[in-house]
Scaffold this motif. Structure first.
Motif, PDB file in Angstrom:
ATOM      1  N   VAL A 116     -33.117  36.884 -22.565  1.00 20.32           N
ATOM      2  CA  VAL A 116     -32.580  36.965 -21.202  1.00 20.32           C
ATOM      3  C   VAL A 116     -31.492  38.028 -21.110  1.00 20.32           C
ATOM      4  CG1 VAL A 116     -31.124  35.740 -19.525  1.00 20.32           C
ATOM      5  CG2 VAL A 116     -33.162  34.636 -20.440  1.00 20.32           C
ATOM      6  N   ILE A 117     -30.520  37.998 -22.030  1.00 17.42           N
ATOM      7  CA  ILE A 117     -29.400  38.920 -21.895  1.00 17.42           C
ATOM      8  C   ILE A 117     -29.813  40.357 -22.201  1.00 17.42           C
ATOM      9  CG2 ILE A 117     -27.669  37.132 -22.295  1.00 17.42           C
ATOM     10  CD1 ILE A 117     -27.350  38.126 -25.141  1.00 17.42           C
ATOM     11  N   HIS A 118     -30.789  40.548 -23.104  1.00 10.73           N
ATOM     12  CA  HIS A 118     -31.257  41.907 -23.365  1.00 10.73           C
ATOM     13  C   HIS A 118     -32.076  42.436 -22.191  1.00 10.73           C
ATOM     14  CE1 HIS A 118     -30.054  43.064 -27.486  1.00 10.73           C
ATOM     15  NE2 HIS A 118     -29.795  41.771 -27.558  1.00 10.73           N
ATOM     16  N   THR A 119     -32.838  41.566 -21.539  1.00  8.74           N
ATOM     17  CA  THR A 119     -33.579  41.979 -20.352  1.00  8.74           C
ATOM     18  C   THR A 119     -32.615  42.343 -19.232  1.00  8.74           C
ATOM     19  OG1 THR A 119     -35.495  40.605 -20.926  1.00  8.74           O
ATOM     20  CG2 THR A 119     -35.261  41.252 -18.618  1.00  8.74           C
ATOM     21  N   LYS A 120     -31.533  41.562 -19.070  1.00 11.53           N
ATOM     22  CA  LYS A 120     -30.520  41.888 -18.065  1.00 11.53           C
ATOM     23  C   LYS A 120     -29.978  43.294 -18.279  1.00 11.53           C
ATOM     24  CE  LYS A 120     -27.185  38.984 -17.108  1.00 11.53           C
ATOM     25  NZ  LYS A 120     -27.181  38.885 -15.628  1.00 11.53           N
ATOM     26  N   GLU A 121     -29.684  43.621 -19.528  1.00 10.97           N
ATOM     27  CA  GLU A 121     -29.115  44.939 -19.805  1.00 10.97           C
ATOM     28  C   GLU A 121     -30.121  46.052 -19.524  1.00 10.97           C
ATOM     29  OE1 GLU A 121     -26.221  47.143 -22.898  1.00 10.97           O
ATOM     30  OE2 GLU A 121     -27.557  45.651 -23.774  1.00 10.97           O
ATOM     31  N   CYS A 122     -31.351  45.854 -19.974  1.00 16.88           N
ATOM     32  CA  CYS A 122     -32.378  46.874 -19.721  1.00 16.88           C
ATOM     33  C   CYS A 122     -32.547  47.127 -18.227  1.00 16.88           C
ATOM     34  CB  CYS A 122     -33.710  46.449 -20.338  1.00 16.88           C
ATOM     35  SG  CYS A 122     -33.775  46.544 -22.141  1.00 16.88           S
ATOM     36  N   LYS A 123     -32.558  46.061 -17.442  1.00 13.82           N
ATOM     37  CA  LYS A 123     -32.757  46.218 -16.002  1.00 13.82           C
ATOM     38  C   LYS A 123     -31.511  46.799 -15.319  1.00 13.82           C
ATOM     39  CE  LYS A 123     -36.538  43.032 -15.237  1.00 13.82           C
ATOM     40  NZ  LYS A 123     -37.084  41.956 -14.384  1.00 13.82           N
ATOM     41  N   PHE A 124     -30.340  46.542 -15.892  1.00 16.02           N
ATOM     42  CA  PHE A 124     -29.147  47.174 -15.336  1.00 16.02           C
ATOM     43  C   PHE A 124     -29.262  48.686 -15.469  1.00 16.02           C
ATOM     44  CE2 PHE A 124     -24.878  48.590 -14.751  1.00 16.02           C
ATOM     45  CZ  PHE A 124     -24.252  47.635 -13.967  1.00 16.02           C
ATOM     46  N   TYR A 125     -29.692  49.135 -16.658  1.00 14.72           N
ATOM     47  CA  TYR A 125     -29.836  50.578 -16.872  1.00 14.72           C
ATOM     48  C   TYR A 125     -30.981  51.165 -16.051  1.00 14.72           C
ATOM     49  CZ  TYR A 125     -26.495  51.103 -20.720  1.00 14.72           C
ATOM     50  OH  TYR A 125     -25.356  51.175 -21.465  1.00 14.72           O
ATOM     51  N   SER A 126     -32.075  50.438 -15.959  1.00 20.79           N
ATOM     52  CA  SER A 126     -33.275  51.020 -15.332  1.00 20.79           C
ATOM     53  C   SER A 126     -33.312  50.855 -13.821  1.00 20.79           C
ATOM     54  CB  SER A 126     -34.534  50.383 -15.938  1.00 20.79           C
ATOM     55  OG  SER A 126     -34.582  48.988 -15.666  1.00 20.79           O
ATOM     56  N   GLU A 127     -32.608  49.857 -13.269  1.00 22.58           N
ATOM     57  CA  GLU A 127     -32.686  49.588 -11.838  1.00 22.58           C
ATOM     58  C   GLU A 127     -31.337  49.732 -11.128  1.00 22.58           C
ATOM     59  OE1 GLU A 127     -34.300  45.667 -11.487  1.00 22.58           O
ATOM     60  OE2 GLU A 127     -36.227  46.190 -12.382  1.00 22.58           O
ATOM     61  N   ILE A 128     -30.307  49.097 -11.666  1.00 24.89           N
ATOM     62  CA  ILE A 128     -29.038  49.012 -10.942  1.00 24.89           C
ATOM     63  C   ILE A 128     -28.251  50.312 -11.022  1.00 24.89           C
ATOM     64  CG2 ILE A 128     -26.840  47.798 -10.768  1.00 24.89           C
ATOM     65  CD1 ILE A 128     -28.263  45.273 -11.726  1.00 24.89           C
ATOM     66  N   ILE A 129     -28.094  50.858 -12.230  1.00 26.43           N
ATOM     67  CA  ILE A 129     -27.326  52.102 -12.356  1.00 26.43           C
ATOM     68  C   ILE A 129     -27.953  53.230 -11.543  1.00 26.43           C
ATOM     69  CG2 ILE A 129     -26.634  53.932 -13.957  1.00 26.43           C
ATOM     70  CD1 ILE A 129     -25.971  51.819 -15.993  1.00 26.43           C
ATOM     71  N   PRO A 130     -29.285  53.451 -11.593  1.00 28.57           N
ATOM     72  CA  PRO A 130     -29.842  54.515 -10.747  1.00 28.57           C
ATOM     73  C   PRO A 130     -29.565  54.308  -9.260  1.00 28.57           C
ATOM     74  CG  PRO A 130     -31.414  53.892 -12.444  1.00 28.57           C
ATOM     75  CD  PRO A 130     -30.312  52.892 -12.504  1.00 28.57           C
ATOM     76  N   ALA A 131     -29.629  53.054  -8.799  1.00 26.92           N
ATOM     77  CA  ALA A 131     -29.365  52.793  -7.381  1.00 26.92           C
ATOM     78  C   ALA A 131     -27.903  53.090  -7.038  1.00 26.92           C
ATOM     79  CB  ALA A 131     -29.705  51.340  -7.051  1.00 26.92           C
ATOM     80  N   LEU A 132     -26.986  52.689  -7.900  1.00 30.94           N
ATOM     81  CA  LEU A 132     -25.568  52.952  -7.656  1.00 30.94           C
ATOM     82  C   LEU A 132     -25.265  54.446  -7.724  1.00 30.94           C
ATOM     83  CD1 LEU A 132     -24.006  50.061  -9.775  1.00 30.94           C
ATOM     84  CD2 LEU A 132     -24.145  50.182  -7.278  1.00 30.94           C
ATOM     85  N   ASN A 133     -25.875  55.132  -8.683  1.00 34.92           N
ATOM     86  CA  ASN A 133     -25.636  56.572  -8.808  1.00 34.92           C
ATOM     87  C   ASN A 133     -26.222  57.352  -7.636  1.00 34.92           C
ATOM     88  OD1 ASN A 133     -24.082  56.547 -11.121  1.00 34.92           O
ATOM     89  ND2 ASN A 133     -25.820  56.787 -12.496  1.00 34.92           N
TER      90      ASN A 133
ATOM     91  N   ASP B 290     -33.176  41.039  -9.464  1.00 34.05           N
ATOM     92  CA  ASP B 290     -33.273  39.659  -9.930  1.00 34.05           C
ATOM     93  C   ASP B 290     -32.530  39.415 -11.237  1.00 34.05           C
ATOM     94  OD1 ASP B 290     -34.946  41.022 -11.639  1.00 34.05           O
ATOM     95  OD2 ASP B 290     -36.699  39.764 -11.283  1.00 34.05           O
ATOM     96  N   SER B 291     -32.225  40.490 -11.983  1.00 34.57           N
ATOM     97  CA  SER B 291     -31.478  40.306 -13.225  1.00 34.57           C
ATOM     98  C   SER B 291     -30.083  39.754 -12.962  1.00 34.57           C
ATOM     99  CB  SER B 291     -31.377  41.626 -13.995  1.00 34.57           C
ATOM    100  OG  SER B 291     -30.724  42.617 -13.215  1.00 34.57           O
ATOM    101  N   LEU B 292     -29.545  39.988 -11.767  1.00 33.40           N
ATOM    102  CA  LEU B 292     -28.225  39.477 -11.421  1.00 33.40           C
ATOM    103  C   LEU B 292     -28.235  37.973 -11.202  1.00 33.40           C
ATOM    104  CD1 LEU B 292     -26.981  42.247  -8.955  1.00 33.40           C
ATOM    105  CD2 LEU B 292     -26.303  41.926 -11.340  1.00 33.40           C
ATOM    106  N   LYS B 293     -29.409  37.405 -11.003  1.00 32.81           N
ATOM    107  CA  LYS B 293     -29.505  35.961 -10.802  1.00 32.81           C
ATOM    108  C   LYS B 293     -29.468  35.195 -12.105  1.00 32.81           C
ATOM    109  CE  LYS B 293     -32.078  36.022  -6.447  1.00 32.81           C
ATOM    110  NZ  LYS B 293     -33.308  35.575  -5.751  1.00 32.81           N
ATOM    111  N   LYS B 294     -29.700  35.868 -13.210  1.00 31.61           N
ATOM    112  CA  LYS B 294     -29.697  35.215 -14.519  1.00 31.61           C
ATOM    113  C   LYS B 294     -28.265  35.192 -15.052  1.00 31.61           C
ATOM    114  CE  LYS B 294     -34.106  34.350 -15.553  1.00 31.61           C
ATOM    115  NZ  LYS B 294     -34.599  33.040 -16.015  1.00 31.61           N
ATOM    116  N   GLU B 295     -27.564  34.114 -14.816  1.00 29.74           N
ATOM    117  CA  GLU B 295     -26.196  33.956 -15.305  1.00 29.74           C
ATOM    118  C   GLU B 295     -26.259  33.509 -16.766  1.00 29.74           C
ATOM    119  OE1 GLU B 295     -22.495  33.549 -16.378  1.00 29.74           O
ATOM    120  OE2 GLU B 295     -23.072  34.585 -14.523  1.00 29.74           O
ATOM    121  N   TRP B 296     -25.706  34.320 -17.662  1.00 33.61           N
ATOM    122  CA  TRP B 296     -25.897  34.072 -19.095  1.00 33.61           C
ATOM    123  C   TRP B 296     -25.300  32.748 -19.541  1.00 33.61           C
ATOM    124  CZ3 TRP B 296     -22.047  33.483 -22.741  1.00 33.61           C
ATOM    125  CH2 TRP B 296     -20.756  33.867 -22.373  1.00 33.61           C
TER     126      TRP B 296
END
Length: 412
Positions: free
Chosen positions: A83-100, A183-189
């Protein structure tokens, strides 16, 4: 990194990372791994440096990648690490590009994270290839010593940019909450936590050690009484700190501590840039949780306490700069920010009691804090109590936090 873990880094994955980085014409010549972190630097990832030699357009080249992997493949708690590794991968692949994209649209530089080269989400084999910032001159600070005001201001300004960019991104899609979009933000570690117990039980164990530790330090009767009082409801109190409440609800780093920060320096050894690492704890929550985590755990008392107003003002100014560039007003005043920071004081105190002993301990005293075996719990208690007498860093780091939050009324 163990040989078993390293076996999941295959030549095909290295080739995929190289092509993603250098283009389809790049040819892999050779690659070799080299572990470069202490086993005490982190506990939720196996990390290796991969050195790659390649050819491109008739020229030879060499590049280095950092590979982070799920360290518990096949273990009982593999789902948690997945779960936590998937969260990180999706942060890099989805969230950071959107914020940038938002930042680029208002002529602002990208967020300060390493470039993601490639990632794999195959269950049990989650891994991510990142650029090696150490080869660009970035360095990690000593977690036992903490950081000074100059480092702290750099970090706070970058946190402000991350938080403000997320508000601008939310404003661009007002009818869809960012937690629904990503959806990765919904997974609270902490809710996925299953390392032999739930997170609340895990925290209670460290509070029990804290009680013994402060009793041994002496003169901490009020603090010991408070820990005993809050221990039965600590999980509910922690959950309340994560409540999302406008206007402070933003995308947060979630684990902003010293080992997840790399600094670059000028010729005078003055810090001029910082990069954030490790997004496994990312969440949507109050921006003050990031501030609490960072300032209490990482900034020493002599640097934090006299400069707190300056720190919060620097954060607020950087936040305001991004909001104004995006054509929006900052939705809170500096005084409201100060109050939100104080309102989340429990968050900082709790993490400080749990983690500061681990941060200041010497290598010979260290242990894997995620081992839930009873023997290791006893060993941890014995190590911490011994550190009260032998480690000169422990008492001042802890008491600088607990004294401060006693004055603010959080500890009562």
């Amino acid at each position: 990194m163990s040989e078993a873990t390293l076996s999941y880094v295959t030549e095909e994955l290295v080739k995929s990372a190289l092509v993603s980085d250098k283009g389809s014409q790049a040819t892999l010549l050779s690659w070799s791994p080299e572990s470069f972190t202490s086993k005490f630097d982190g506990h939720t990832s196996a990390i290796s440096n991969i050195r790659v030699k390649y050819s491109l357009a008739g020229q030879g080249g060499e590049v280095s990648y950092v590979v982070k992997m799920n360290p518990k493949r096949g273990a009982q708690n593999d789902d948690f690490f997945g779960v936590i590794h998937t969260k990180e991968c999706k942060f890099y692949s989805e969230i950071i590009p959107a914020l940038n994209t938002v930042l680029k649209g208002i002529d602002q530089r990208p967020l300060s994270f390493p470039k993601c080269i490639y990632y794999n989400l195959e269950k049990g084999k989650e891994m991510i290839f990142l650029e090696n910032l150490r080869e660009q001159g970035y360095k990690m600070q000593d977690k036992a010593l903490g950081i000074d005001a100059a480092h702290a201001v750099l970090v706070l300004k970058e946190l402000a940019r991350l938080h403000a960019a997320s508000l601008l991104l939310q404003a661009s899609c007002p009818h869809q909450d960012l937690a629904d979009r990503f959806d990765s933000l919904k997974k609270e570690w902490t809710r996925e936590f299953n390392l032999g117990c739930d997170f609340g039980t895990f925290v209670e164990g460290y509070l029990n050690i804290g009680i013994d530790m402060f009793e041994k330090i002496g003169g901490c009767d009020r603090l010991v009484h408070w820990i005993k009082k809050i221990k039965p409801q600590v999980w509910q109190m922690y959950e309340m700190q994560l409540t999302k409440r406008p206007p402070f609800a933003v995308i947060t780093h979630g684990d902003c501590w010293i080992n997840n920060l790399l600094f670059r320096y000028d010729d005078g050894d003055v810090p001029v840039d910082v990069k954030f690492l490790d997004l496994q704890g990312c969440r949507k929550a109050s921006l003050a949780t990031d501030l609490q985590h960072f300032l209490n755990l990482n900034v020493t008392g002599p640097a934090r306490r006299p400069n707190l107003n300056t720190f919060l003002a620097s954060y607020h100014a950087a936040f305001t700069s991004i909001m104004q560039a995006g054509g929006s007003d900052t939705p809170f005043t500096l005084e409201e920010l100060r109050q939100e920071y104080k309102d989340k004081g429990f968050y900082g105190v709790l993490y400080s009691i749990m983690w500061l002993p681990n941060m200041v301990r010497r290598p010979e005293d260290a242990r894997d804090i995620l081992d839930s075996q009873e023997e290791s719990k006893n060993s941890e208690r014995e190590n911490v109590l011994r550190m009260v007498e032998t480690n000169p860093l422990l008492k001042p780091r802890l008491l600088s936090v607990t004294d401060e939050w006693t004055e603010y009324g959080v500890i009562s």
